[in-house]
Design a protein around this motif. Structure first.
Motif, PDB file in Angstrom:
ATOM      1  N   VAL A 106       0.827  -1.211   0.000  1.00 12.87           N
ATOM      2  CA  VAL A 106       0.000   0.000   0.000  1.00 12.87           C
ATOM      3  C   VAL A 106       0.861   1.261   0.000  1.00 12.87           C
ATOM      4  O   VAL A 106       0.407   2.341  -0.388  1.00 12.87           O
ATOM      5  N   GLU A 107       2.110   1.131   0.458  1.00 14.06           N
ATOM      6  CA  GLU A 107       3.018   2.278   0.496  1.00 14.06           C
ATOM      7  C   GLU A 107       3.889   2.351  -0.762  1.00 14.06           C
ATOM      8  O   GLU A 107       4.602   3.344  -0.959  1.00 14.06           O
ATOM      9  N   GLY A 108       3.861   1.307  -1.581  1.00 14.21           N
ATOM     10  CA  GLY A 108       4.704   1.261  -2.768  1.00 14.21           C
ATOM     11  C   GLY A 108       3.882   1.161  -4.025  1.00 14.21           C
ATOM     12  O   GLY A 108       3.918   0.144  -4.736  1.00 14.21           O
ATOM     13  N   LYS A 109       3.105   2.213  -4.319  1.00 11.99           N
ATOM     14  CA  LYS A 109       2.234   2.174  -5.490  1.00 11.99           C
ATOM     15  C   LYS A 109       1.967   3.579  -6.002  1.00 11.99           C
ATOM     16  O   LYS A 109       2.135   4.571  -5.283  1.00 11.99           O
ATOM     17  N   SER A 110       1.513   3.634  -7.239  1.00 10.06           N
ATOM     18  CA  SER A 110       1.056   4.889  -7.828  1.00 10.06           C
ATOM     19  C   SER A 110      -0.265   5.319  -7.186  1.00 10.06           C
ATOM     20  O   SER A 110      -1.038   4.485  -6.696  1.00 10.06           O
ATOM     21  N   THR A 111      -0.528   6.620  -7.220  1.00 11.02           N
ATOM     22  CA  THR A 111      -1.819   7.107  -6.724  1.00 11.02           C
ATOM     23  C   THR A 111      -2.969   6.654  -7.625  1.00 11.02           C
ATOM     24  O   THR A 111      -4.132   6.729  -7.226  1.00 11.02           O
ATOM     25  N   ALA A 112      -2.647   6.183  -8.836  1.00 11.72           N
ATOM     26  CA  ALA A 112      -3.672   5.704  -9.767  1.00 11.72           C
ATOM     27  C   ALA A 112      -3.951   4.216  -9.583  1.00 11.72           C
ATOM     28  O   ALA A 112      -4.635   3.608 -10.404  1.00 11.72           O
ATOM     29  N   VAL A 113      -3.423   3.616  -8.510  1.00 12.99           N
ATOM     30  CA  VAL A 113      -3.611   2.195  -8.220  1.00 12.99           C
ATOM     31  C   VAL A 113      -4.425   2.032  -6.942  1.00 12.99           C
ATOM     32  O   VAL A 113      -4.166   2.687  -5.933  1.00 12.99           O
ATOM     33  N   GLN A 114      -5.407   1.154  -6.993  1.00 10.13           N
ATOM     34  CA  GLN A 114      -6.182   0.778  -5.812  1.00 10.13           C
ATOM     35  C   GLN A 114      -5.975  -0.705  -5.544  1.00 10.13           C
ATOM     36  O   GLN A 114      -5.854  -1.498  -6.483  1.00 10.13           O
TER      37      GLN A 114
END
Length: 240
Positions: free
Chosen positions: A19-27
């Motif tokens: 959850v801390e290693g992702k793009s803001t466009a990823v859920q």
């Protein structure tokens, strides 16, 4: 998910999407195994987006599977791996093959091409089908990365990964709105005595004392630094 008969000696491995290693466009789903890209219905995809697994690999053999819940489409949907420095978002309407855009990651596009260091080459036929399962086999003893499609080996894709010198993390990326990828089977196998030793020692480490003070070969100390990812502040269980 596809079962893989060739994974003899492998045991289940526990990790998920970070959850801390992702793009803001990823859920992510609540179990952090399903990934949803560009889900904002008020806007189209704004570029390439990626997400990283919670576990980085430094030794041994590791296998995991990614299922394409919907047929892939668009400029790029990719499966692969990279260092913690691998880019996870481009933004600014940059629709590119994110995995392999530089030297920090290695990726397979659904169009069948491999990418690393900004260069591509043909590897396999494109896969457009819903429920396609792509398997990823990282062997850090031989330094190779291989892919599987629906349980069938596509052969070695990359080599030299044992020379990277940093933990390698699973990655997926997409430019296409509403891409859905599901993390499935995750296994590992320790193939040498040194792998077993590193595994046991790393599980027994506690904060406080310098790893380099342990009575171990220099090469193993370097591996432990990578494995723990916490630098010098480690000690063996029971030591003070």
């Amino acid at each position: 998910m596809t079962s893989h008969a060739g994974l003899l000696g492998h045991t289940w491995e526990h990790w998920h999407w970070d959850v801390e290693g992702k793009s803001t466009a990823v859920q992510l789903s609540s179990c952090q195994q399903a990934v949803y890209f560009h889900t904002n219905m008020l806007m189209e995809s704004e570029g390439s987006a990626g997400v990283r697994g919670t576990k980085g690999f430094c030794y041994g053999e590791h296998y995991w599977e990614i299922e394409f819940i919907e047929p892939p489409y668009g400029t790029s949907v990719m499966v692969g791996l990279g260092t913690k420095q691998a880019l996870l978002h481009t933004g600014k309407m940059q629709f590119i093959n994110l995995l392999g855009m530089d030297g920090e990651s290695w990726g397979l596009s659904y169009k069948g091409s491999l990418w690393h260091n900004g260069k591509s080459r043909e590897y396999t036929e494109a896969f457009y089908d819903k429920s396609t399962v792509i398997g990823v086999l990282l062997d850090l003893n031989s330094g190779t990365l291989s892919f599987y499609r629906n349980g069938i080996s596509l052969g070695v894709a990359f080599s030299g990964l044992d020379k990277v010198g940093r933990p390698l993390y699973p990655l997926v990326s997409s430019t296409a709105p509403e891409t859905e990828l599901l993390l499935g089977l995750r296994t590992c196998r320790l193939t040498s005595l040194q792998d077993f030793c590193l595994h046991v020692i790393s599980k027994s480490l506690r904060p406080r004392v310098h790893i380099d003070s342990l009575p171990l070969p220099l090469s193993m100390c370097k591996q432990l630094h990578m494995t723990t990812n916490t630098g010098q502040h480690q000690t063996l269980f029971g030591q003070v």
